[in-house]
Design an enzyme around this catalytic site. Structure first.
Site, PDB file in Angstrom:
ATOM      1  N   GLY A 148      62.904  25.177  47.416  1.00 58.94           N
ATOM      2  CA  GLY A 148      63.260  25.720  48.720  1.00 58.94           C
ATOM      3  C   GLY A 148      63.234  24.669  49.809  1.00 58.94           C
ATOM      4  N   CYS A 149      62.890  23.446  49.442  1.00 64.05           N
ATOM      5  CA  CYS A 149      62.881  22.345  50.396  1.00 64.05           C
ATOM      6  C   CYS A 149      64.107  21.478  50.146  1.00 64.05           C
ATOM      7  CB  CYS A 149      61.622  21.486  50.231  1.00 64.05           C
ATOM      8  SG  CYS A 149      60.089  22.384  50.519  1.00 64.05           S
TER       9      CYS A 149
END
Length: 138
Positions: free
Chosen positions: A50-51
């Site tokens: 998610g980064c």
């Protein structure tokens, strides 16, 4: 974690910065204070999804029951954000981490409105991952 300030000092130092350029430089400096993460620790199981940047976070519980965090990123500003998150979660038990809401601290620092949407999403992903790992320990 050597040389990282506590929560209150972090907030004081942050508010003393004259502008956002200084605040970003301070965040980057905090990231530089994180201990080096071993090459073995840069593994898929420690990777935070998610980064946009690559982020690795390791969590373990010490003998006193407190959580110890280590982390790294391939981006300087993101590594600094990791340090900020670690400062907020210093000296906490797994239960404390699950119960603690870091968002008011980000509001006090006016951090959320000065991050790009992808960095904000990455920050949320880090917090979710730490809270989930803490919940699984407790």
């Amino acid at each position: 974690m050597a040389a990282l300030p506590d929560r209150d000092k972090l907030l004081r130092n942050f508010t003393r910065c004259a502008n956002w350029e200084e605040k970003y430089l301070y965040i980057i400096e905090l990231g530089q204070r994180l201990p080096e993460l071993s090459q073995e620790a840069h593994s898929p199981e420690n990777s935070i999804q998610g980064c946009q940047s690559q982020v690795w976070i390791i969590m373990h519980q010490n003998d006193a029951g407190m959580i110890e965090l280590a982390g790294d990123s391939d981006a300087a500003i993101v590594k600094g954000l990791i340090a900020v998150v670690f400062i907020l979660y210093q000296q906490m038990s797994p239960q404390d981490i699950v119960a603690f809401d870091v968002r008011p601290w980000f509001e006090k620092m006016a951090l959320a409105q000065h991050l790009t949407p992808s960095r904000s999403q990455g920050l949320e992903a880090m917090i979710r991952a730490i809270r989930t790992k803490a919940a699984n320990i407790s």
